[in-house]
Design an enzyme around this catalytic site. Structure first.
Site, PDB file in Angstrom:
ATOM      1  N   HIS A 306       0.857  -1.188   0.000  1.00 38.08           N
ATOM      2  CA  HIS A 306       0.000   0.000   0.000  1.00 38.08           C
ATOM      3  C   HIS A 306       0.886   1.228   0.000  1.00 38.08           C
ATOM      4  O   HIS A 306       1.957   1.203   0.620  1.00 38.08           O
ATOM      5  CB  HIS A 306      -0.905   0.005   1.245  1.00 38.08           C
ATOM      6  CG  HIS A 306      -2.069   0.903   1.091  1.00 38.08           C
ATOM      7  ND1 HIS A 306      -2.005   2.246   1.383  1.00 38.08           N
ATOM      8  CD2 HIS A 306      -3.325   0.668   0.646  1.00 38.08           C
ATOM      9  CE1 HIS A 306      -3.177   2.784   1.122  1.00 38.08           C
ATOM     10  NE2 HIS A 306      -3.997   1.859   0.668  1.00 38.08           N
ATOM     11  N   ASP A 364      -8.008  -5.492   0.212  1.00 41.47           N
ATOM     12  CA  ASP A 364      -8.508  -6.274  -0.915  1.00 41.47           C
ATOM     13  C   ASP A 364      -8.165  -7.741  -0.817  1.00 41.47           C
ATOM     14  O   ASP A 364      -8.727  -8.566  -1.532  1.00 41.47           O
ATOM     15  CB  ASP A 364      -7.948  -5.714  -2.226  1.00 41.47           C
ATOM     16  CG  ASP A 364      -8.545  -4.367  -2.528  1.00 41.47           C
ATOM     17  OD1 ASP A 364      -9.700  -4.160  -2.148  1.00 41.47           O
ATOM     18  OD2 ASP A 364      -7.849  -3.531  -3.113  1.00 41.47           O
TER      19      ASP A 364
HETATM   20  N1  CMC Z   1       4.184  -7.487  -4.926  1.00 41.25           N
HETATM   21  C1  CMC Z   1       5.536  -7.495  -5.099  1.00 41.25           C
HETATM   22  N2  CMC Z   1       6.319  -6.424  -4.928  1.00 41.25           N
HETATM   23  C2  CMC Z   1       5.719  -5.277  -4.581  1.00 41.25           C
HETATM   24  C3  CMC Z   1       4.328  -5.168  -4.377  1.00 41.25           C
HETATM   25  C4  CMC Z   1       3.552  -6.339  -4.570  1.00 41.25           C
HETATM   26  N3  CMC Z   1       2.236  -6.311  -4.402  1.00 41.25           N
HETATM   27  N4  CMC Z   1       3.996  -3.899  -4.035  1.00 41.25           N
HETATM   28  C5  CMC Z   1       5.155  -3.225  -4.002  1.00 41.25           C
HETATM   29  N5  CMC Z   1       6.184  -4.044  -4.331  1.00 41.25           N
HETATM   30  C6  CMC Z   1       7.624  -3.690  -4.327  1.00 41.25           C
HETATM   31  C7  CMC Z   1       8.015  -2.876  -5.555  1.00 41.25           C
HETATM   32  O1  CMC Z   1       8.450  -3.697  -6.620  1.00 41.25           O
HETATM   33  C8  CMC Z   1       9.131  -2.016  -4.997  1.00 41.25           C
HETATM   34  O2  CMC Z   1      10.289  -2.820  -4.915  1.00 41.25           O
HETATM   35  P1  CMC Z   1      11.753  -2.156  -5.162  1.00 41.25           P
HETATM   36  O3  CMC Z   1      11.913  -1.130  -4.076  1.00 41.25           O
HETATM   37  O4  CMC Z   1      12.691  -3.288  -5.055  1.00 41.25           O
HETATM   38  O5  CMC Z   1      11.706  -1.561  -6.538  1.00 41.25           O
HETATM   39  C9  CMC Z   1       8.678  -1.716  -3.569  1.00 41.25           C
HETATM   40  O6  CMC Z   1       7.859  -2.841  -3.191  1.00 41.25           O
HETATM   41  C10 CMC Z   1       7.894  -0.409  -3.401  1.00 41.25           C
HETATM   42  O7  CMC Z   1       6.816  -0.440  -4.350  1.00 41.25           O
HETATM   43  P2  CMC Z   1       6.195   0.825  -5.067  1.00 41.25           P
HETATM   44  O8  CMC Z   1       5.590   0.393  -6.368  1.00 41.25           O
HETATM   45  O9  CMC Z   1       7.224   1.915  -5.105  1.00 41.25           O
HETATM   46  O10 CMC Z   1       5.078   1.238  -4.035  1.00 41.25           O
HETATM   47  P3  CMC Z   1       3.836   2.179  -4.314  1.00 41.25           P
HETATM   48  O11 CMC Z   1       3.548   2.850  -3.031  1.00 41.25           O
HETATM   49  O12 CMC Z   1       4.093   3.027  -5.508  1.00 41.25           O
HETATM   50  O13 CMC Z   1       2.687   1.133  -4.694  1.00 41.25           O
HETATM   51  C11 CMC Z   1       0.769  -0.242  -4.634  1.00 41.25           C
HETATM   52  C12 CMC Z   1       1.616   0.803  -3.882  1.00 41.25           C
HETATM   53  C13 CMC Z   1      -0.503  -0.524  -3.820  1.00 41.25           C
HETATM   54  C14 CMC Z   1       0.371   0.299  -6.012  1.00 41.25           C
HETATM   55  C15 CMC Z   1       1.598  -1.549  -4.789  1.00 41.25           C
HETATM   56  O14 CMC Z   1       1.976  -2.040  -3.516  1.00 41.25           O
HETATM   57  C16 CMC Z   1       0.846  -2.625  -5.575  1.00 41.25           C
HETATM   58  O15 CMC Z   1       0.877  -2.613  -6.812  1.00 41.25           O
HETATM   59  N6  CMC Z   1       0.145  -3.573  -4.851  1.00 41.25           N
HETATM   60  C17 CMC Z   1      -0.666  -4.560  -5.520  1.00 41.25           C
HETATM   61  C18 CMC Z   1      -1.977  -3.945  -5.921  1.00 41.25           C
HETATM   62  C19 CMC Z   1      -2.929  -3.789  -4.754  1.00 41.25           C
HETATM   63  O16 CMC Z   1      -3.131  -4.698  -3.973  1.00 41.25           O
HETATM   64  N7  CMC Z   1      -3.574  -2.603  -4.694  1.00 41.25           N
HETATM   65  C20 CMC Z   1      -4.610  -2.316  -3.714  1.00 41.25           C
HETATM   66  C21 CMC Z   1      -4.229  -1.227  -2.761  1.00 41.25           C
HETATM   67  S1  CMC Z   1      -5.366  -1.205  -1.352  1.00 41.25           S
HETATM   68  C22 CMC Z   1      -6.852  -0.711  -2.013  1.00 41.25           C
HETATM   69  C23 CMC Z   1      -6.898   0.732  -2.313  1.00 41.25           C
HETATM   70  O17 CMC Z   1      -6.760   1.533  -1.362  1.00 41.25           O
HETATM   71  O18 CMC Z   1      -7.108   1.069  -3.480  1.00 41.25           O
END
Ligand code: CMC
Length: 429
Positions: A306, A364
């Site tokens: 998240h 989720d």
């Molecule tokens: N699986 C594997 N690796 C992950 C995941 C995941 N679900 N989420 C983040 N990472 C890794 C990412 O690759 C990065 O690694 P590194 O630092 O080595 O490059 C690190 O963790 C930080 O990730 P980020 O993409 O910079 O984080 P963000 O804050 O931009 O993304 C997110 C947040 C929710 C988009 C992401 O965690 C994600 O895609 N999760 C899966 C989708 C999901 O479940 N979304 C629902 C969110 S809750 C409902 C809502 O409020 O909408």
């Protein structure tokens, strides 16, 4: 807000910028005059360090896993109250008295029907359309039916539009489902509460009596509470940005529904369940964990991570409990999806990659299993999220419109394209 200054040095110039303390949470630096003072913009793609507005509605402490609405912890609201009480709280700022609650429930209930001509509108869509596609269209179309509540400068019209949106979203959502499966629309029933009414509109058929299961209705009501608002997330920021132009509330909420649909946001619940089905059995989990860690593979563990929570999502804990209650009520003892989910959660919580990056299960992760057990197809998951989030969007939209300092939202950019060059006629390119 109390003002003090932060001094930043740009080149050899010191610039004083006002700082404001919130009631809780980080202090902010007001960079509004930075351009005038330095000729520079700040650069923050994805808004990682940028507060886009001042708000009194919802507070999240992502490190501690805290979510408060108007100061009240989400756990207490979900445990003791119902969804419409949370709606009242988000909209008006205080929990309702008994009389206020009865009046609010009455008014929402009396606005649940939609204009009959909208049924024709549904019939223009393909039957196999994704229900979210239908909902985006139908919510946007509301402004074509309710002209008397689109004047954003009239506080009465703003409140009528807010009530209409909260009341009609479940009807719109249920109709999208019924249309998709080829069953007749079921009209709302005023003696049922919000969640029970929604279950009936989705699952009743004209040829037999439908009895609402109170355990499922309570679980759905709790799911609605958990999704009611989540401060300045992508869809809420979209609603605020659209609203900042003076667009009418129905159009703004349609923009929010569209933004919610993406798999990184509200679309994650649908994709998460599909992922659990694809994994199938716990022995296949290591393969998917390896894929999630592989930087060359776009696969991510859906339902994990998240932007704000770097701890357990407090909503996920309540959702997990609700999930077990629903499965027990329905007599589902050995759900293979739940086995996969529990094992996945266990492995991920002990894996260095997930620990280091603070990737915990989010709301989720468990909502999909719960909704599937209740009988909702995966395509409806994000629609339910949209129905529940409507109150958050509308409360945030109202707060913005009522803010005397409100301006049109207009971010700047770091331009890295071509500099000025002369147009070449087509034959000379
Ligand atoms: N699986 C594997 N690796 C992950 C995941 C995941 N679900 N989420 C983040 N990472 C890794 C990412 O690759 C990065 O690694 P590194 O630092 O080595 O490059 C690190 O963790 C930080 O990730 P980020 O993409 O910079 O984080 P963000 O804050 O931009 O993304 C997110 C947040 C929710 C988009 C992401 O965690 C994600 O895609 N999760 C899966 C989708 C999901 O479940 N979304 C629902 C969110 S809750 C409902 C809502 O409020 O909408």
């Amino acid at each position: 807000m109390s003002a003090k200054n932060a001094t930043i040095t740009v080149g050899n110039k010191n610039v004083d910028l006002p700082m404001y303390d919130g009631t809780v949470g980080p202090t902010v630096i007001d960079i509004g005059k930075l351009l005038a003072q330095t000729g520079m913009f700040t650069f923050d793609p994805g808004f990682l360090s940028t507060a886009s507005c001042e708000s009194k509605i919802t507070y999240i402490d992502g490190d501690e896993g805290i979510l408060l609405h108007r100061g009240y912890p989400i756990e207490q609201l979900a445990e003791h109250g119902d969804y419409l009480e949370t709606c009242y709280l988000l909209l008006y700022g205080e929990l309702p008295t008994k009389t206020q609650k009865a009046d609010f429930d009455y008014r929402i209930t009396r606005h649940t029907m939609i204009h009959e001509q909208m049924a024709q509108f549904y019939r223009g869509f393909r039957r196999d359309a994704h229900p979210m596609a239908v909902v985006v269209g139908c919510v946007g179309a509301l402004s074509a039916f309710y002209h008397d509540s689109t004047d954003i400068n009239d506080p009465h019209q703003r409140m009528v539009a807010s009530m209409r949106l909260i009341a009609k979203m479940p009807t719109i959502a249920a109709m999208a489902y019924k249309y998709n499966i080829g069953q007749p629309f079921v009209y709302p029933k005023n003696d049922l509460d919000y969640a029970a009414n929604f279950l009936r509109m989705c699952f009743a058929v004209p040829c037999e009596e439908y009895k609402v299961n109170p355990v499922l209705a309570r679980a759905l009501d709790r799911i609605f509470i958990l999704h009611a608002d989540h401060e300045q997330n992508a869809s809420t920021s979209t609603v605020r940005l659209a609203g900042s132009t003076g667009a009418n509330p129905f159009a703004c909420i349609a923009a929010g529904v569209a933004a919610l649909w993406g798999p990184a946001h509200g679309g994650a619940n649908e994709i998460c369940l599909r992922m659990l089905m694809e994994i199938g059995t716990p022995d296949r989990i290591p393969h998917f964990i390896a894929r999630a860690k592989d930087k060359n593979d776009p696969f991510r563990l859906m339902g994990f991570g998240h932007r704000v929570y770097k701890n357990f999502d407090p909503r996920a804990k309540i959702m997990q409990k609700t999930c077990h209650e629903v499965l027990a009520e329905l007599g589902i003892k050995d759900d293979p999806l739940l086995d996969v989910a529990m094992e996945l959660e266990r492995i991920a919580l002990h894996d260095e990659y997930f620990i280091e990056r603070k990737l915990y299960p989010n709301v989720d992760f468990y909502s999909g299993i719960t909704l599937k057990a209740m009988g909702f197809p995966t395509t409806m998951f994000t629609v339910l999220f949209a129905a529940a989030r409507t109150v958050g969007w509308i409360a945030q939209w109202k707060e913005m419109i009522e803010d005397p300092n409100q301006k049109i939202g207009r971010p700047r950019q770091l331009y890295t394209g071509q500099t000025s060059r002369d147009y070449a006629p087509i034959g000379k390119r």
